[in-house]
Design a protein around this motif. Sequence first.
Motif, mmCIF file in Angstrom:
data_model
loop_
_atom_site.group_PDB
_atom_site.id
_atom_site.type_symbol
_atom_site.label_atom_id
_atom_site.label_comp_id
_atom_site.label_asym_id
_atom_site.label_seq_id
_atom_site.Cartn_x
_atom_site.Cartn_y
_atom_site.Cartn_z
ATOM 1 N N UNK A 82 37.580 61.466 -16.426
ATOM 2 C CA UNK A 82 36.793 61.751 -17.627
ATOM 3 C C UNK A 82 35.384 62.193 -17.244
ATOM 4 N N UNK A 83 34.912 63.265 -17.890
ATOM 5 C CA UNK A 83 33.589 63.818 -17.569
ATOM 6 C C UNK A 83 32.529 63.259 -18.515
ATOM 7 N N UNK A 84 31.378 62.957 -17.956
ATOM 8 C CA UNK A 84 30.209 62.584 -18.740
ATOM 9 C C UNK A 84 28.974 63.053 -17.970
ATOM 10 N N UNK A 85 27.870 63.255 -18.676
ATOM 11 C CA UNK A 85 26.633 63.655 -18.024
ATOM 12 C C UNK A 85 26.109 62.498 -17.174
ATOM 13 N N UNK A 93 26.363 60.261 -25.260
ATOM 14 C CA UNK A 93 27.617 61.015 -25.360
ATOM 15 C C UNK A 93 28.117 61.040 -26.802
ATOM 16 N N UNK A 94 27.786 60.004 -27.558
ATOM 17 C CA UNK A 94 28.123 59.990 -28.979
ATOM 18 C C UNK A 94 27.453 61.164 -29.684
ATOM 19 N N UNK A 95 26.154 61.353 -29.434
ATOM 20 C CA UNK A 95 25.437 62.478 -30.051
ATOM 21 C C UNK A 95 26.016 63.814 -29.592
ATOM 22 N N UNK A 96 26.417 63.883 -28.323
ATOM 23 C CA UNK A 96 27.014 65.110 -27.791
ATOM 24 C C UNK A 96 28.337 65.416 -28.486
ATOM 25 N N UNK A 97 29.194 64.413 -28.608
ATOM 26 C CA UNK A 97 30.495 64.610 -29.256
ATOM 27 C C UNK A 97 30.329 65.001 -30.724
ATOM 28 N N UNK A 98 29.347 64.430 -31.394
ATOM 29 C CA UNK A 98 29.138 64.744 -32.813
ATOM 30 C C UNK A 98 28.806 66.215 -33.018
ATOM 31 N N UNK A 99 28.226 66.832 -32.005
ATOM 32 C CA UNK A 99 27.895 68.247 -32.124
ATOM 33 C C UNK A 99 29.102 69.161 -32.051
ATOM 34 N N UNK A 100 30.213 68.660 -31.525
ATOM 35 C CA UNK A 100 31.406 69.496 -31.363
ATOM 36 C C UNK A 100 32.556 69.098 -32.280
ATOM 37 N N UNK A 101 32.541 67.858 -32.747
ATOM 38 C CA UNK A 101 33.632 67.362 -33.584
ATOM 39 C C UNK A 101 33.112 67.082 -34.991
ATOM 40 N N UNK A 102 33.370 67.979 -35.940
ATOM 41 C CA UNK A 102 32.836 67.807 -37.301
ATOM 42 C C UNK A 102 33.377 66.573 -38.011
ATOM 43 N N UNK A 103 34.547 66.069 -37.579
ATOM 44 C CA UNK A 103 35.129 64.894 -38.220
ATOM 45 C C UNK A 103 34.698 63.589 -37.560
ATOM 46 N N UNK A 104 33.759 63.686 -36.618
ATOM 47 C CA UNK A 104 33.300 62.472 -35.927
ATOM 48 C C UNK A 104 32.823 61.451 -36.954
ATOM 49 N N UNK A 120 26.022 50.105 -25.263
ATOM 50 C CA UNK A 120 25.993 51.550 -25.429
ATOM 51 C C UNK A 120 24.730 52.188 -24.864
ATOM 52 N N UNK A 121 23.743 51.389 -24.471
ATOM 53 C CA UNK A 121 22.501 51.922 -23.893
ATOM 54 C C UNK A 121 22.521 51.923 -22.364
ATOM 55 N N UNK A 122 23.595 51.398 -21.786
ATOM 56 C CA UNK A 122 23.698 51.329 -20.329
ATOM 57 C C UNK A 122 24.238 52.652 -19.790
ATOM 58 N N UNK A 123 23.677 53.211 -18.712
ATOM 59 C CA UNK A 123 24.206 54.459 -18.152
ATOM 60 C C UNK A 123 25.688 54.337 -17.804
ATOM 61 N N UNK A 124 26.459 55.327 -18.193
ATOM 62 C CA UNK A 124 27.906 55.265 -17.981
ATOM 63 C C UNK A 124 28.239 55.187 -16.496
ATOM 64 N N UNK A 125 27.442 55.856 -15.667
ATOM 65 C CA UNK A 125 27.739 55.875 -14.231
ATOM 66 C C UNK A 125 27.638 54.485 -13.606
ATOM 67 N N UNK A 126 26.992 53.557 -14.290
ATOM 68 C CA UNK A 126 26.874 52.200 -13.779
ATOM 69 C C UNK A 126 27.967 51.273 -14.294
ATOM 70 N N UNK A 136 35.536 56.181 -22.958
ATOM 71 C CA UNK A 136 36.203 57.434 -23.318
ATOM 72 C C UNK A 136 37.026 57.254 -24.588
ATOM 73 N N UNK A 137 37.791 56.179 -24.664
ATOM 74 C CA UNK A 137 38.591 55.922 -25.874
ATOM 75 C C UNK A 137 37.685 55.673 -27.080
ATOM 76 N N UNK A 138 36.614 54.951 -26.872
ATOM 77 C CA UNK A 138 35.675 54.675 -27.960
ATOM 78 C C UNK A 138 35.173 55.978 -28.585
#
Length: 298
Positions: A82-85, A93-104, A120-126, A136-138
């Motif tokens: 799974x890719x994330x910044x 990533x929530x804000x990012x997904x909302x920009x592409x998925x209108x039904x978010x 949700x404020x913790x860096x995903x890479x950690x 990813x499922x969330x």
Amino acid sequence: MIQVTNTVKRFDGFTALDGATLTAPAGSVYGLVGPNGAGKSTLIRCLTGVYRPDGGTVRIGGEDVWENGGLKARVGVIPDDWYYFSQSTIRDMCRFYRGFYPNFSMERYEKLKEVFAIDERRPIRRLSKGMQKQAAFWLVLSCMPDYLILDEPVDGLDPVMRRQVWSLVMGDVSQRGTTVLVSSHNLRELEDVCDHVGIMDHGRVLLERSLAQLQDNMVKLQVVFPDGVTEVPEDLPVLHASRIGRIHTLIMRMGAQEAAERLTAYHPLLVDAVPLTLEEIFIYELGGADYAVKDIVL
């Protein structure tokens, strides 16, 4: 409906997909299984618009996938990697997904926060691998997709979270009619959630049927022959045979009733049909004993 027809994909002379064809009915959970290198991940990348097929068609809901932004906004995807910044949090990533998925759905996002219990404020890479998969499922389930494409989706999750995730996915299937295509090597788990199965090898889908049809088309029998009969009769169409003491275990490509009738000619003392697992069907549909585990004596 997810429909792939005679799809071909080549890389520098290597044919990863060689006329692959499959159909996942609307509202179904379709399990795509096959050995390593069969072409499953390549097929998924064609379905998600990452790769452009060199031949054939790839359609979701009757629309071609390639360069179809409107369709992709209705397709949720969780790849094996799974890719994330790199500096992003789940909220980012929530804000990012909302920009592409209108039904978010932010309402669903907040409800799932209670299920996954990740900061949700913790860096995903950690986060650990399992927590990243939960993230990813969330996010993807919050997109409210009409189609869900999953590649090794629960790899890294503990047993309790696996059950939780599948419960959420199956809830979307039953309540929203979501169509799910899932590729996994965990055949035991697929057996619990899939109603259709496609078996893939060497870039082709060798067969696809409902799970019930697959199980009806092959049978495992435990048989005890009369005294003096120590070997399985040669004229029986047996895919695989093993023996412990007097009990012979036979795998046959036919229904249980037909197989029992074929055996009556040999007056067996015992004939007992045993349910086949998806893993056993996978092994013997792909090539019988050639795919079975081999013992090597040093």
